[in-house]
Design a protein around this motif. Structure first.
Motif, PDB file in Angstrom:
ATOM      1  N   UNK A   1      57.180  80.202  61.902  1.00 15.79           N
ATOM      2  CA  UNK A   1      57.729  78.926  61.460  1.00 15.79           C
ATOM      3  C   UNK A   1      56.978  77.802  62.169  1.00 15.79           C
ATOM      4  N   UNK A   2      56.450  76.901  61.424  1.00 18.93           N
ATOM      5  CA  UNK A   2      55.674  75.772  61.932  1.00 18.93           C
ATOM      6  C   UNK A   2      54.613  76.248  62.929  1.00 18.93           C
ATOM      7  N   UNK A   3      54.763  75.908  64.205  1.00 15.94           N
ATOM      8  CA  UNK A   3      53.712  76.211  65.185  1.00 15.94           C
ATOM      9  C   UNK A   3      54.032  77.404  66.070  1.00 15.94           C
ATOM     10  N   UNK A   4      55.132  78.108  65.838  1.00 14.87           N
ATOM     11  CA  UNK A   4      55.482  79.259  66.674  1.00 14.87           C
ATOM     12  C   UNK A   4      55.678  80.490  65.784  1.00 14.87           C
ATOM     13  N   UNK A   5      55.545  81.677  66.402  1.00 11.97           N
ATOM     14  CA  UNK A   5      55.876  82.944  65.748  1.00 11.97           C
ATOM     15  C   UNK A   5      56.894  83.667  66.620  1.00 11.97           C
ATOM     16  N   UNK A   6      57.707  84.505  65.988  1.00 14.19           N
ATOM     17  CA  UNK A   6      58.769  85.160  66.747  1.00 14.19           C
ATOM     18  C   UNK A   6      59.101  86.518  66.112  1.00 14.19           C
ATOM     19  N   UNK A   7      59.774  87.343  66.907  1.00 16.65           N
ATOM     20  CA  UNK A   7      60.256  88.635  66.428  1.00 16.65           C
ATOM     21  C   UNK A   7      61.669  88.868  66.919  1.00 16.65           C
ATOM     22  N   UNK A   8      62.457  89.597  66.102  1.00 18.17           N
ATOM     23  CA  UNK A   8      63.858  89.871  66.409  1.00 18.17           C
ATOM     24  C   UNK A   8      64.007  91.371  66.602  1.00 18.17           C
ATOM     25  N   UNK A   9      64.513  91.810  67.733  1.00 19.90           N
ATOM     26  CA  UNK A   9      64.676  93.220  68.051  1.00 19.90           C
ATOM     27  C   UNK A   9      66.086  93.494  68.551  1.00 19.90           C
ATOM     28  N   UNK A  10      66.444  94.789  68.509  1.00 23.08           N
ATOM     29  CA  UNK A  10      67.738  95.234  69.050  1.00 23.08           C
ATOM     30  C   UNK A  10      67.445  96.043  70.292  1.00 23.08           C
ATOM     31  N   UNK A  11      67.910  95.588  71.443  1.00 18.26           N
ATOM     32  CA  UNK A  11      67.618  96.241  72.709  1.00 18.26           C
ATOM     33  C   UNK A  11      68.922  96.456  73.471  1.00 18.26           C
TER      34      UNK A  11
ATOM     35  N   UNK B   1      70.897  91.706  70.505  1.00 14.04           N
ATOM     36  CA  UNK B   1      69.804  91.100  69.763  1.00 14.04           C
ATOM     37  C   UNK B   1      68.925  90.303  70.719  1.00 14.04           C
ATOM     38  N   UNK B   2      67.635  90.560  70.677  1.00 13.18           N
ATOM     39  CA  UNK B   2      66.669  89.886  71.534  1.00 13.18           C
ATOM     40  C   UNK B   2      65.629  89.217  70.648  1.00 13.18           C
ATOM     41  N   UNK B   3      65.336  87.894  70.942  1.00 13.43           N
ATOM     42  CA  UNK B   3      64.315  87.160  70.184  1.00 13.43           C
ATOM     43  C   UNK B   3      63.211  86.752  71.147  1.00 13.43           C
ATOM     44  N   UNK B   4      61.991  87.132  70.867  1.00 10.17           N
ATOM     45  CA  UNK B   4      60.817  86.717  71.621  1.00 10.17           C
ATOM     46  C   UNK B   4      60.004  85.794  70.729  1.00 10.17           C
TER      47      UNK B   4
END
Length: 770
Positions: free
Chosen positions: A672-682, A686-689
């Motif tokens: 999205x716009x100038x950043x990238x991210x991923x959503x994981x289950x840890x 829920x963890x977002x980096x």
């Protein structure tokens, strides 16, 4: 009248209509119950041994004391394994198995004294109804097997050139066939048409000489004539054929079917031997068939018999032309293989005819029959290379199917209606698996035959069905039956007025109330009969009042109690690791454990060893978040704005999830716009980096720049290469010029033919002195 009284009376006259209705309902119920049986037990139980033998998969226990008290005789009829499990000794088990015995089984042989091409020759088969049995049949065409060839020729006027050619081809035909065998005989016959209108002119002059032109002489028309019986003498063939003259008729179709019929059925006159029989049929036109005779007032169907007179002629005016089916049966029964040698104009009609006549082929004949020798040779190879195994005279109710094992790649993997192998070489063995299945009992031994089309050898198969029981224990007024019945195969057949497993009680006059459960109006709950004051249950029912059905439990995956429990009186008794109405639910949880040792990744509940995920989670172990990028896009947009304004709060859009920024830049799944991210289950959370996007390059400029650069580079390379090649060419040309100049020898020579020019000038005004 009580139901059991009506059943035991065995007399319709003693039963009223209501009782008959009850009997119909009773037996319908039994049939419905039995229809479940094969799927569960593999056997439909029957009341006596003979009927049990007619039920596929069933065996019968003949031990006198096999049944428990109150059990009906049909409990003796079950699968062999079930009976043994219930305590029946093998010696008391009536379970005849399908089997076959070779009565004659000579080995395949090409020895001319003892030729055997089909094996076995005779076998006896014992069948159980509905239980197939398989046996093998082998075939190998003997090398050098004798051949009888009968040449059948159309002598209508259009075949004039062909007759002249055939007179000289008899020796060539024999020589060609002798390449396959030393023993060859050849015969000759001819045909025209029925001597009747509208086929042949009835004018006296035309009947005597039917030629269309006065310049030709024809013999009178005829339906068929045997001119030469089968012989090894080629000279005799030529002599007899040379005597023949052409004939003629009015219409185009000929009496070929009449000729084929007589050539096939007149065995003694033609001289057919028990060898390979080939009939060569030559014509340049089509044929009359059944029904065409009505045009001449001939309506009587052909009787399929020989009607040649002493001179070998057949008078075709009595019987109609044979039908195609009749002709096919006669040729097949006489083991005659048919070669149609016909001209191009009529070949399509004969191709259609050949499809209806087994062991027949079609070849294109030249206009003067000059290629007939080659045609016969090729047709014989085609006939010999096709092996068709079929059955004849099978009794009603017996199904015969085949699997072919050919040397070539055309073996049949599935069961076919006949055995078939193509492109089989001489002396090459082919094998067939034959399967027999009977769907009802045969009355005594029945016979049928297996044969390969075109040869006389057969496999004789005699079949008997195992439908009767010979237990060897029959006792009239047996002590075991309290002297009130006959003992047979362990079961008592009671005299009239006596009932019970061992005929131990008298038939009551009224219903026995002890067979009714509580206030029920149905005797033995409608699932049995009352004998000696006790219910004798039918089918899968048991209990004091036949109220317990061990086959009525719930099913899962089409298995009773899912295959994970035992059905007891309509309720599944599951094993320790299963539960549920059909034992369909496993109590284990090993399939619900995720890699982080959490049950359903902490986002669901484990039911029947399968995860039932919470809302917003999917996957086998609830480890996936559907549309995660879209779901947390608003949150990440808020985080991006928060990085610019530290006072901004993202609790509303991100909820309890706190995104963590990682070292970057890096390209994650979500952007999205100038950043990238991923959503994981840890660990169930829920963890977002997220991180900054890598700097991008304008791909359009890259593509344009690389394309232009490539074009310029290729252009320069082409110019350089072409200039180099041109320079090399110039250098070779200059070098060749210098070499040629050095080799030139310039010498001064005098040409004797050359004379110098002379000029003479005269003055016309000057007059020379005399």
């Amino acid at each position: 009248m009580p139901l059991y009284t009506c059943l035991m009376s065995f007399s319709c006259t003693t039963c009223l209509l209501p009782c008959q209705d009850m009997i119909n309902i009773f037996f319908l119920t039994i049939i419905l119950l039995h229809s479940v049986g094969p799927g569960v037990h593999g056997c439909v139980p029957q009341q006596n041994c003979s009927e049990c033998m007619k039920s596929p998969g069933c065996a019968w226990c003949k031990h006198k004391d096999f049944l428990k008290a109150g059990e009906s005789s049909e409990r003796r009829c079950d699968t062999a394994q079930s009976l043994i499990t219930r305590g029946c000794e093998k010696v008391d088990l009536m379970n005849p198995l399908p089997d076959y015995t070779h009565l004659k089984n000579q080995k395949l042989s090409s020895d001319m004294d003892t030729v055997v091409q089909l094996s076995p020759q005779n076998l006896h088969v014992k069948l159980r109804i509905g239980v197939p049995i398989e046996f093998n049949v082998s075939f190998k065409r003997a090398e050098g097997y004798p051949i009888d060839l009968y040449y059948l020729m159309d002598l209508s006027f259009s075949m004039k050139d062909d007759l002249n050619m055939i007179k000289n081809l008899g020796e060539d035909i024999l020589k060609t066939l002798r390449k396959n065998t030393k023993h060859v005989r050849i015969g000759f016959g001819s045909f025209v048409d029925k001597v009747a209108l509208p086929y042949v002119s009835q004018l006296k002059a035309k009947k005597k000489d039917p030629c269309p032109s006065r310049l030709d002489i024809c013999q009178p028309a005829f339906s068929f004539q045997n001119i030469l019986a089968l012989t090894r003498d080629a000279a005799e063939f030529k002599r007899m054929v040379s005597k023949q003259s052409i004939s003629g008729n009015l219409d185009s179709p000929e009496a070929g079917f009449d000729a084929i019929m007589q050539a096939a059925v007149c065995q003694d006159v033609i001289g057919w031997a028990n060898v390979t029989r080939i009939l060569v049929y030559t014509s340049d036109d089509t044929f009359h068939f059944a029904g065409d005779g009505s045009l001449a007032g001939i309506f009587e169907p052909h009787d399929g018999r020989c009607h040649l007179n002493g001179s070998g002629f057949y008078d075709g005016t009595k019987y109609d032309y044979p039908s195609v089916g009749h002709l096919a049966r006669v040729l097949s029964s006489n083991n005659i293989q048919l070669i149609f040698a016909v001209t191009e104009d009529s070949v399509s009609a004969y191709h259609a005819l050949s499809k209806l006549i087994p062991q027949s082929v079609v070849g294109v004949l030249s206009n003067d029959s000059s290629n007939v020798v080659q045609l016969i040779s090729e047709a014989y190879r085609n006939l010999s290379s096709t092996i068709l195994l079929e059955h004849q005279g099978t009794p009603s109710g017996l199904e015969v199917t085949y699997k072919s094992k050919c040397a070539s790649a055309n073996s049949s993997p599935s069961w076919q209606k006949r055995g078939e192998c193509m492109n089989v070489k001489i002396n090459e063995q082919v094998d067939f698996t034959v399967r027999l299945t009977s769907n009802h009992c045969l009355n005594g031994n029945k016979e049928f035959y297996l044969k390969v089309q075109g040869i006389s050898e057969t496999v004789k198969v005699s079949v008997e069905t195992l439908c009767d029981c010979d237990c060897g224990d029959k006792e009239i007024d047996s002590q075991h039956c309290h002297y009130n019945g006959t003992l047979s195969c362990g079961a008592c057949s009671c005299k009239e007025g006596h009932l019970g497993q061992k005929c131990e009680c008298m038939q009551p006059k009224d219903d026995d109330v002890s067979c009714y459960q509580n206030n029920s109006t149905q005797l033995c709950s409608g699932h049995g009969i009352c004998v000696c004051g006790k219910c004798v249950c039918q089918g899968n029912y048991r209990g004091e009042f036949c109220d317990c059905d061990d086959s009525s439990c719930a099913r899962h995956d089409n298995k009773l109690c899912g295959g994970n429990g035992v059905c007891e009186c309509g309720k599944c008794n599951c094993t320790t690791t299963f539960e549920g109405s059909a034992c369909q639910c496993s109590t284990k949880k090993d399939q619900c454990m995720s890699d982080d040792s959490l049950l359903c990744s902490g986002q669901g509940t484990c039911q029947c060893n399968k995860c039932n995920c919470n809302k917003d989670f999917i996957g086998e172990k609830c480890s996936m978040i559907p549309t995660a990028c879209q779901k947390f896009k608003e949150c990440m947009t808020c985080i991006l704005e928060k990085d610019k304004d530290n006072h901004k709060s993202c609790n509303t859009s991100c909820g309890s999830v706190t995104p963590t920024k990682s070292q970057g830049p890096e390209q994650y799944v979500c952007v999205t716009e100038s950043i990238s991210y991923k959503v994981e289950l840890l660990n169930g959370n829920i963890v977002i980096l997220y991180t900054d996007l890598p700097s991008t390059i304008d791909k359009t400029l890259v593509i344009i720049g690389s394309s232009v650069s490539s074009i310029i580079f290729i252009g320069i390379a082409v110019i350089l290469v072409s200039r180099l090649l041109l320079e090399l060419h110039y250098r070779r040309e200059y070098s060749s010029f210098l070499k040629a100049q050095e080799e030139t020898d310039w010498k001064d020579t005098h040409n004797p033919l050359f004379q110098d020019a002379t000029t003479t000038i005269m003055n016309p005004l000057h007059i020379q002195d005399g």
